[in-house]
Design an enzyme around this catalytic site. Structure first.
Site, PDB file in Angstrom:
ATOM      1  N   GLU A 158       0.660  -1.208  -0.060  1.00  0.00           N
ATOM      2  CA  GLU A 158       0.072   0.040  -0.201  1.00  0.00           C
ATOM      3  C   GLU A 158       0.820   1.245   0.042  1.00  0.00           C
ATOM      4  OE1 GLU A 158      -2.783  -0.359   3.201  1.00  0.00           O
ATOM      5  OE2 GLU A 158      -4.223  -1.447   1.836  1.00  0.00           O
ATOM      6  N   GLU A 317      -6.833  -7.690  -0.375  1.00  0.00           N
ATOM      7  CA  GLU A 317      -7.129  -7.648   0.956  1.00  0.00           C
ATOM      8  C   GLU A 317      -8.564  -7.223   1.175  1.00  0.00           C
ATOM      9  OE1 GLU A 317      -4.831  -5.074   3.537  1.00  0.00           O
ATOM     10  OE2 GLU A 317      -2.970  -5.580   2.868  1.00  0.00           O
TER      11      GLU A 317
END
Ligand code: GAL
Length: 674
Positions: A158, A317
């Site tokens: 991320e 995710e």
């Protein structure tokens, strides 16, 4: 765009949908690993992401690696038939690194150094960080490139999540170099930044700083360029690490995106980044308290599919239930996990991965849900996880297919988003994301699939293109929309679109500058509304956030402001452009008003709408060119009906004519070929 290589991963998984998530075995004693593998098998887990936050354990001191535990984990997983998405572990430098290289710590806009002790504490321009990550990546790929468990590479984690732009001196110097490359000569920069204003003229590039906190508003074009620079700088980090992986291994390389959640404070231009992914992957977390969070999920998934050029992508995710980082971490209701996972798949994902495998017992995320909760296998979440695993096997024939039938595109340019979030705009209530969501939601309720595209993309396959608050518009983007409309397309343009050029300079001569000839409606002054104020329109309900004073030039007025400061001024207009039609909407409609207008526009543009009952029955289709599958997901509290013939893969039941989807239920129907 790089060739998308999702099919290589699903082939390695024997044609199954990827199912699993982040696995952090280093947080547990080794005897737990055996149970992990056994339970992964029980749930049908076939892919886990390993090593994301393992740098501190993999490199206990500079240049000395300890791969023993990772060897054992990967061997165990392989013996258990579980494949691995192996991380290069660069997301968080260990404390020893930050102590040895304190100048690598990030600095915020106030000049405050951000400490280590959380995660992602590094300056993207730091040469020390870059060489340490190159060494670590090389060591990992050299050791594991040939490991039979590994099927893909996961760079970092991320980007931009916690390492928001860095304002240190090293970043400042890198910013100066970036500006010099962009503008070549300082006068070009002065012109672009409008530095005649407030005595900001620069004589040399080395006078320029990152847009650090100052007395009041910092030059907006400087802020915008810094966002562009910061995205490029992190992309350089990704590319350097991805290049090392690719030099040693033929496996596909990705990093996990964060969908729509990237704004000016965390700048990543995902359109630019997507070109460097072998497969696009995304993390998505519901805002638990948002009553229509499932629609926000759908919008995020549609955006990610756009980044993946329409092909299958990886849901890297999501959560089985509550997260730990929202003000109130509301748990998912029974069935919500299944609906959420299948929504992503319905919108193009060939993976349903979660954060994380086993719920942590220590650390900041100990209250975050997982596939295996603290309570263990005798729990609702675990039972739902096992059921989901079985569902994914039941629908595996959809692997590799693509979402089909999108006749509508929504334009989302990164620069428009960033520029719309700059300081000193007409109202803080005007939000590009909210406006995008309003239009996506109106289409969603009707069951109309929407793609996301940039203004400069080829739009010729669409019947309708929506331009929600695309505040910054390049000439190329405006030309692309003009030719789309001129060739028979329908365009909807909202207020605060086309206002500035790529340097954030107002397009003079009347709003909406870039789109004046398209809308045929000329706006001369903005009248933002008070907080919570609604002004009545002569049709389509009322308007919020914004009203405008203007007049039609060539357009036909469909609705006027009936009250408020601009009563009598056009609120919604329609203009003929070539063989196409352009609607202009000068306010933020209510959901009901947007639905009414969208319904009329779809009919006028001959865009088909699925036959279904209820706004909350989500409908999409995937196709492999021969077969099609209809996904019907009922988020509503009442049973709903859709017209379809075929076999529901989840139940094996044949449907003829109509299918009833129970409240909270899901159907995946392989359609009968007519
Ligand atoms: C993501 C992150 C994961 C985990 C998760 C919790 O942003 O990639 O490591 O922190 O959030 O929701």
């Amino acid at each position: 765009m790089r060739k998308q290589r999702m099919s290589e991963v699903t082939s390695a998984l024997s044609g199954q949908i990827a199912f699993g998530g982040d696995y952090n075995p280093e947080q547990w004693p080794e005897h737990v690993w055996l149970e992990d593998v056994r339970l992964m098998q029980e749930a049908g887990v076939n892919l886990v992401t390993v090593g994301v936050f393992s740098w501190a354990l993999l490199e206990p001191e500079e240049g000395h690696y300890d791969f023993g535990w990772l060897d054992r984990v990967l061997n165990l997983l392989h013996a258990g038939g579980i494949s691995v998405d192996l991380a290069n572990a660069t997301a968080t430098p260990p404390p020893w690194f930050s102590r040895a290289y304190p100048q690598s710590l990030p600095v915020d806009e106030r000049g405050v150094v951000r400490s280590y002790g959380a995660r992602q504490a590094f300056c993207p321009s730091s040469p020390d960080y870059r060489s340490a990550t190159a060494r670590l990546t090389t060591a990992i790929v050299e050791r594991y490139a040939a490991h039979p468990a590994v099927v893909m590479w996961h760079v970092h984690n991320e980007y931009g999540c916690h390492n928001q732009p860095c304002y240190c001196e090293v970043s400042g110097a890198a910013f100066q170099r970036w500006l010099e490359r962009k503008y070549d000569d300082i006068d070009a920069l002065n012109e672009a930044w409008g530095t005649a204003f407030w005595s900001q003229h620069y004589y040399r590039f080395d006078e320029i700083t990152p847009p650090r906190q100052s007395g009041t508003f910092v030059n907006p074009t400087q802020v915008l360029d810094f966002a562009r620079f910061s995205s490029d700088e992190l992309l350089d980090c990704y590319r350097a690490e991805a290049d090392i992986l690719r030099a040693h291994s033929p496996l596909p390389v990705t990093t996990n995106f964060m969908g729509f959640s990237m704004g000016l404070d965390k700048p990543i231009d995902y359109w630019a980044w997507a070109d460097h992914m072998d497969l696009v992957s995304n993390d998505h977390y519901l805002v638990a308290e948002d009553p229509r969070n499932f629609q926000e999920l759908a919008m995020g998934a549609d955006f990610v599919r756009g980044l993946a050029s329409g092909g299958p992508w990886v849901l890297m995710e999501h959560s089985t239930s509550a997260v730990n980082w929202q003000p109130r971490n509301i748990a998912k209701r029974p069935g919500e996990l299944r609906r959420n996972s299948l929504q992503h798949i319905a919108r193009g994902a060939d993976a349903a991965l979660f954060f994380q495998w086993r719920a942590a017992k220590a650390g900041s995320e100990k209250f975050h849900s997982a596939l295996l909760p603290h309570a263990g296998t005798d729990s609702r979440v675990w039972r739902e996880v096992v059921e989901l695993g079985a569902d994914l096997v039941a629908i595996a024939e959809i692997v590799g297919s693509r979402v089909c039938g999108a006749a509508v595109a929504i334009i989302h340019d990164t620069d428009a988003r960033w520029a719309s979030e700059l300081d000193s705009h007409p109202t803080i209530d005007a939000s590009l994301l909210n406006e995008t969501r309003l239009w996506h939601d109106a289409l969603y309720r009707l069951g109309v699939t929407t793609d996301f595209r940039r203004s400069t993309d080829d739009l010729s396959s669409y019947g309708l293109v929506v331009v929600p608050m695309q505040y910054l518009m390049t000439d190329a983007g405006a030309d692309s929309l003009k030719s789309f409309a001129g060739n028979g397309g329908t365009v909807v343009i909202t207020y605060q679109s086309g206002i500035v050029d790529e340097d954030d300079h107002i397009r003079l001569g009347g709003y909406p500058g870039a789109f004046l000839s398209l809308t045929g409606t000329r706006i001369e002054e903005f009248y933002p509304l008070h907080e919570g104020e609604e002004v009545e329109l002569t049709r389509y309900g009322s308007g919020r956030v914004f009203s405008e004073l203007g007049r039609p030039l060539t357009s036909e007025v469909l609705a006027e402001f009936a009250g408020g400061p601009t009563a009598g001024s056009p609120a919604i207009t329609r203009n003929r452009v070539g063989t196409g039609t352009v609607y202009y909407v000068g306010t933020s409609l209510t959901p009901a008003g947007a639905r009414e207008l969208v319904t009329e526009i779809l009919t006028a543009s001959s865009i088909p709408v699925p036959q279904k009952s209820g706004d909350d029955l989500e409908i999409t289709r995937r196709s492999d060119g021969t077969r099609t599958w209809l996904f019907a997901i009922n988020h509503g509290s009442a049973d709903a009906v859709v017209t379809v013939d075929g076999v529901d893969l989840l139940t094996g039941a044949a449907t003829e004519g109509t299918l009833t989807v129970a409240s909270g239920g899901v159907a995946v129907v392989r359609e009968t070929v007519a």
